[in-house]
Design a protein around this motif. Structure first.
Motif, PDB file in Angstrom:
ATOM      1  N   THR A 194     -13.006  25.834 -60.801  1.00  0.00           N
ATOM      2  CA  THR A 194     -12.788  24.723 -59.876  1.00  0.00           C
ATOM      3  C   THR A 194     -11.370  24.182 -59.952  1.00  0.00           C
ATOM      4  O   THR A 194     -11.018  23.285 -59.193  1.00  0.00           O
ATOM      5  N   VAL A 195     -10.572  24.681 -60.894  1.00  0.00           N
ATOM      6  CA  VAL A 195      -9.194  24.225 -61.050  1.00  0.00           C
ATOM      7  C   VAL A 195      -8.267  25.389 -60.738  1.00  0.00           C
ATOM      8  O   VAL A 195      -8.405  26.469 -61.322  1.00  0.00           O
ATOM      9  N   PRO A 196      -7.337  25.209 -59.817  1.00  0.00           N
ATOM     10  CA  PRO A 196      -6.451  26.322 -59.474  1.00  0.00           C
ATOM     11  C   PRO A 196      -5.547  26.676 -60.637  1.00  0.00           C
ATOM     12  O   PRO A 196      -5.125  25.802 -61.399  1.00  0.00           O
ATOM     13  N   PRO A 197      -5.220  27.961 -60.816  1.00  0.00           N
ATOM     14  CA  PRO A 197      -4.304  28.342 -61.894  1.00  0.00           C
ATOM     15  C   PRO A 197      -2.896  27.870 -61.590  1.00  0.00           C
ATOM     16  O   PRO A 197      -2.569  27.508 -60.455  1.00  0.00           O
ATOM     17  N   THR A 198      -2.064  27.860 -62.640  1.00  0.00           N
ATOM     18  CA  THR A 198      -0.678  27.469 -62.432  1.00  0.00           C
ATOM     19  C   THR A 198       0.015  28.521 -61.572  1.00  0.00           C
ATOM     20  O   THR A 198       0.044  29.700 -61.942  1.00  0.00           O
ATOM     21  N   ASP A 258      -2.753  32.274 -51.876  1.00  0.00           N
ATOM     22  CA  ASP A 258      -2.104  31.331 -52.766  1.00  0.00           C
ATOM     23  C   ASP A 258      -2.992  31.050 -53.977  1.00  0.00           C
ATOM     24  O   ASP A 258      -4.191  31.361 -53.979  1.00  0.00           O
ATOM     25  N   ALA A 259      -2.403  30.414 -54.985  1.00  0.00           N
ATOM     26  CA  ALA A 259      -3.119  30.205 -56.242  1.00  0.00           C
ATOM     27  C   ALA A 259      -4.385  29.376 -56.065  1.00  0.00           C
ATOM     28  O   ALA A 259      -5.404  29.616 -56.711  1.00  0.00           O
ATOM     29  N   GLY A 260      -4.345  28.371 -55.184  1.00  0.00           N
ATOM     30  CA  GLY A 260      -5.494  27.483 -55.035  1.00  0.00           C
ATOM     31  C   GLY A 260      -6.506  27.925 -54.005  1.00  0.00           C
ATOM     32  O   GLY A 260      -7.547  27.266 -53.843  1.00  0.00           O
ATOM     33  N   ASP A 261      -6.254  29.036 -53.321  1.00  0.00           N
ATOM     34  CA  ASP A 261      -7.166  29.457 -52.250  1.00  0.00           C
ATOM     35  C   ASP A 261      -8.555  29.791 -52.785  1.00  0.00           C
ATOM     36  O   ASP A 261      -9.565  29.506 -52.141  1.00  0.00           O
ATOM     37  N   HIS A 262      -8.627  30.400 -53.965  1.00  0.00           N
ATOM     38  CA  HIS A 262      -9.937  30.739 -54.539  1.00  0.00           C
ATOM     39  C   HIS A 262     -10.729  29.474 -54.826  1.00  0.00           C
ATOM     40  O   HIS A 262     -11.943  29.420 -54.577  1.00  0.00           O
ATOM     41  N   THR A 263     -10.052  28.449 -55.326  1.00  0.00           N
ATOM     42  CA  THR A 263     -10.733  27.187 -55.608  1.00  0.00           C
ATOM     43  C   THR A 263     -11.242  26.544 -54.328  1.00  0.00           C
ATOM     44  O   THR A 263     -12.377  26.056 -54.262  1.00  0.00           O
ATOM     45  N   ILE A 264     -10.414  26.538 -53.291  1.00  0.00           N
ATOM     46  CA  ILE A 264     -10.813  25.940 -52.017  1.00  0.00           C
ATOM     47  C   ILE A 264     -12.006  26.679 -51.426  1.00  0.00           C
ATOM     48  O   ILE A 264     -12.980  26.066 -50.968  1.00  0.00           O
ATOM     49  N   ALA A 265     -11.944  28.014 -51.446  1.00  0.00           N
ATOM     50  CA  ALA A 265     -13.060  28.803 -50.917  1.00  0.00           C
ATOM     51  C   ALA A 265     -14.325  28.600 -51.741  1.00  0.00           C
ATOM     52  O   ALA A 265     -15.438  28.589 -51.196  1.00  0.00           O
ATOM     53  N   SER A 266     -14.184  28.419 -53.059  1.00  0.00           N
ATOM     54  CA  SER A 266     -15.348  28.189 -53.909  1.00  0.00           C
ATOM     55  C   SER A 266     -16.024  26.866 -53.575  1.00  0.00           C
ATOM     56  O   SER A 266     -17.255  26.769 -53.551  1.00  0.00           O
ATOM     57  N   VAL A 267     -15.229  25.845 -53.301  1.00  0.00           N
ATOM     58  CA  VAL A 267     -15.790  24.546 -52.906  1.00  0.00           C
ATOM     59  C   VAL A 267     -16.548  24.680 -51.587  1.00  0.00           C
ATOM     60  O   VAL A 267     -17.663  24.168 -51.427  1.00  0.00           O
ATOM     61  N   ALA A 268     -15.947  25.396 -50.632  1.00  0.00           N
ATOM     62  CA  ALA A 268     -16.623  25.607 -49.349  1.00  0.00           C
ATOM     63  C   ALA A 268     -17.921  26.382 -49.536  1.00  0.00           C
ATOM     64  O   ALA A 268     -18.934  26.092 -48.880  1.00  0.00           O
TER      65      ALA A 268
END
Length: 494
Positions: A5-9, A259-269
Motif C-alpha cells: 500500500t506504500v509506493p517504493p522510493t 511510475d513507482a506509485g501506479d501499483h499502489t494506486i491500482a491496488s487501492v482501486a
C-alpha cells in the motif's frame, strides 16, 4: 516484505543529477537518454566491482584501481563488468589520482553504452551521494502526494451512485491510460480511458484470464493462480489484478508508462472494486437461495421471510439524481449502503428490502422513499407506500422521505367497508391507471401542478388535462377540501 500500500522510493533521472549546478557534473560518454535513472550511489575502487553491485547504481571511482600502463583491454573488461551488473552510470573523479578522464575509459563507455560522468575536483563523492538522496526524497514526497490524492479521488468515486464507472474513470485518469473491469465470463463490464489499440486490448483480455480466480473446468484451482500479472505489448504496460471477492471479476490496466506509485494506486482501486462487486448480504446466501426456491415452488412470503433474517421489513425505493436508469452495479452499491443485498432494479427505480431494525439514512446521489415496517403479507402495500414517498420526495426535492406509520383515520373504518366505499367512489376512473396515479400524486402534493409534473415525469399541461378529466368523470368539485379528503381516503385503499 515491502508494504504494497506504500509506493517504493522512485529512482532519480540521471539528467536531474546532471542539472544540479552545484555539482558541476558533465556527461562525456554514453547515450544522452532521458530514460536512464539512478537508484543509489556507490563508491568503489575495485578493479572488478561486479560482486558488489545490485543494479541501478551510479558507481563513483577516482581510478585508484587503474594500474600503470593500463590499455584498452583493461578498460573494456572493467566497463563490461559494470554493465553486466546492471550499473546505471559511472562517475569518474578528476584529481587527485588522474588529471583527466582516461581516453580508453571514454572509448569503452561509449562502446558499451554506459553513461560516463566527469566529477570535477571541487565536488566530493559524498556531495554527489547527498544530492542523489535529496532528489530521491523529493521524488518520494511527490509520489506519496500523488498516491494520496489518487486514493482520495478513488474513495470519493466509490461513494457515487455509479461507483464502478466512476472508480474506473478516476483510475484511468491517474494512470494516464485505460482501465477495464472484466466480468466472471471474461467480457468487459465497464471501462474508461483511451483505447490502447487492438493488440494491447487483446493481450490485456488474455492476461485477465491468467489471474481469473474461477477458470473453466479442467484448469488449475483458483488458489494456484497469481493475484496479478503484467506484460508489455506494443509499448503499453499491461497489468491484471484478480479482485479478492471470489466472484471472478478482474481489473485490467493499460498505460504507456509505469511510475513507482501506479501499483499502489491500482491496488487501492482493486480493493474498492472488490467491495463494490462482491456479494453483500443481511442473511446467508444459502438462506436467500432457499427462500427463492420455496417462493418459486409456491410458498407464501410469510413462510420464507424468516430465512431472510427478519419478520418485518421496509421497502425502500431509490432513484439516482440526475442520471438515467441505474445499472445493476449501482443498485448493488445502494443496497450495500442501506445494509441489504435484497435489491431489485425496476426500470429507473431500485427497490431494496431492508430489515426493520436497520435505520435507513440518506445516501448521497440518491432520492429515497421509505415505507413503514411491514410483515410479509403487507409487502405489496409497503411497496406502494415507498413508491408514493419517492414521488413526493422527488417533487419536493427531498433526499429521503418516509411514509408515516402512525395510526390513521382509515384504521377506524372496517377494512371491508372502506374497500367497498373506495371501489364505488373511484369506479369512473378505475380503468385508467394514469388518471388514478395522477389524481393520487396531485392530491398528495396539495394540488401543485409543477410538483406533480416532476413526480410523474410529464408536462404540467398533461397534469391539468388529466385532473380535469378526473373531475368530469367523478362529477365532483376537486377544489372542495371535503371532496379531496374523501378521494384521498379512497385512494389510500387502492
Amino acid at each position: 516484505m515491502p508494504d504494497p500500500t506504500v509506493p517504493p522510493t522512485p529512482p532519480v533521472a540521471l539528467d536531474a543529477l546532471l542539472a544540479r549546478a552545484d555539482l558541476g557534473l558533465r556527461r562525456i560518454a554514453g547515450p544522452a537518454d532521458p530514460a536512464v535513472v539512478v537508484h543509489w550511489a556507490h563508491t568503489s575502487e575495485m578493479a572488478d566491482p561486479y560482486p558488489y553491485l545490485l543494479g541501478g547504481e551510479l558507481l563513483l571511482s577516482a581510478g585508484v584501481h587503474i594500474p600503470d600502463g593500463a590499455g584498452a583491454g583493461y578498460f573494456d573488461a572493467y566497463v563490461s563488468r559494470i554493465v553486466a551488473a546492471g550499473g546505471a552510470a559511472l562517475g569518474f573523479g578528476v584529481a587527485p589520482v588522474h588529471d583527466t578522464v582516461p581516453g580508453a575509459l571514454v572509448e569503452a563507455c561509449e562502446m558499451h553504452g554506459l553513461p560516463l560522468l566527469e566529477v570535477p575536483p571541487r565536488t566530493t563523492f559524498s556531495a554527489v551521494a547527498r544530492a542523489l538522496w535529496q532528489l530521491m526524497a523529493q521524488a518520494r514526497t511527490a509520489e506519496l502526494r500523488r498516491v494520496t490524492e489518487a486514493q482520495q479521488s478513488l474513495a470519493t468515486a466509490a461513494a457515487r451512485p455509479d461507483p464502478v464507472p466512476a472508480v474506473l474513470q478516476q483510475l484511468a485518469r491517474r494512470l494516464g491510460g485505460r482501465a477495464v473491469l472484466y466480468g466472471p465470463e471474461g467480457t468487459p463490464v465497464a471501462g474508461a480511458g483511451p483505447d490502447p489499440g487492438a493488440e494491447a486490448r487483446t493481450a490485456l483480455a488474455k492476461l485477465a484470464e491468467v489471474v481469473r480466480p474461477s477458470g473453466p473446468s479442467g484448469q488449475e484451482p483458483s488458489d494456484a493462480r497469481p493475484s496479478s500479472a503484467s506484460d508489455t505489448v506494443a509499448g503499453v504496460r499491461l497489468v491484471a489484478h484478480a479482485l479478492g471477492n471470489g466472484e471472478g471479476f478482474v481489473l485490467g490496466t493499460a498505460a504507456p508508462q509505469r511510475d513507482a506509485g501506479d501499483h499502489t494506486i491500482a491496488s487501492v482501486a482493486a480493493v474498492l472494486l472488490s467491495l463494490l462487486t462482491g456479494e453483500r448480504h443481511s442473511g446467508s446466501g444459502a438462506g436467500r437461495s432457499s427462500a427463492l426456491v420455496r417462493l418459486l415452488l409456491g410458498a407464501a412470503p410469510a413462510e420464507v421471510a424468516p430465512l431472510l433474517g427478519g419478520d418485518r421489513w421496509r421497502v425502500v425505493r431509490g432513484r439516482p439524481d440526475g442520471r438515467a436508469a441505474p445499472d445493476p452495479v449501482a443498485a448493488s452499491a445502494l443496497g450495500a449502503a442501506l445494509g441489504s443485498s435484497l435489491v431489485d432494479v425496476a426500470g429507473e427505480v431500485v427497490r431494496v428490502l431492508v430489515p426493520d431494525g436497520r435505520t435507513v439514512e440518506r445516501v448521497p446521489g440518491w432520492t429515497l422513499g421509505v415505507s413503514a415496517a411491514a410483515a410479509p403479507r403487507d409487502w405489496p402495500a409497503a411497496d406502494a407506500q415507498a413508491s408514493r414517498a419517492l414521488a413526493r420526495a422527488r417533487a419536493t426535492r427531498t433526499p429521503l422521505l418516509r411514509h408515516g406509520d402512525r395510526p390513521a383515520l382509515t384504521d377506524l373504518v372496517p377494512p371491508h367497508d372502506a374497500d367497498a366505499h373506495a371501489r364505488a367512489l373511484l369506479a369512473p376512473i378505475e380503468r385508467s391507471p394514469a388518471l388514478v396515479d395522477t389524481l393520487r400524486t396531485w392530491l398528495s402534493l396539495h394540488g401543485s401542478w409543477d410538483r406533480t409534473a416532476v413526480a410523474l415525469d410529464v408536462h404540467r399541461n398533461t397534469v391539468r388535462q388529466r385532473i380535469a378529466r378526473c373531475a368530469a368523470l367523478l362529477d365532483t368539485d376537486l377544489d372542495d377540501p371535503d371532496v379531496r379528503m374523501e378521494l384521498w381516503f379512497a385512494l389510500r385503499r387502492t
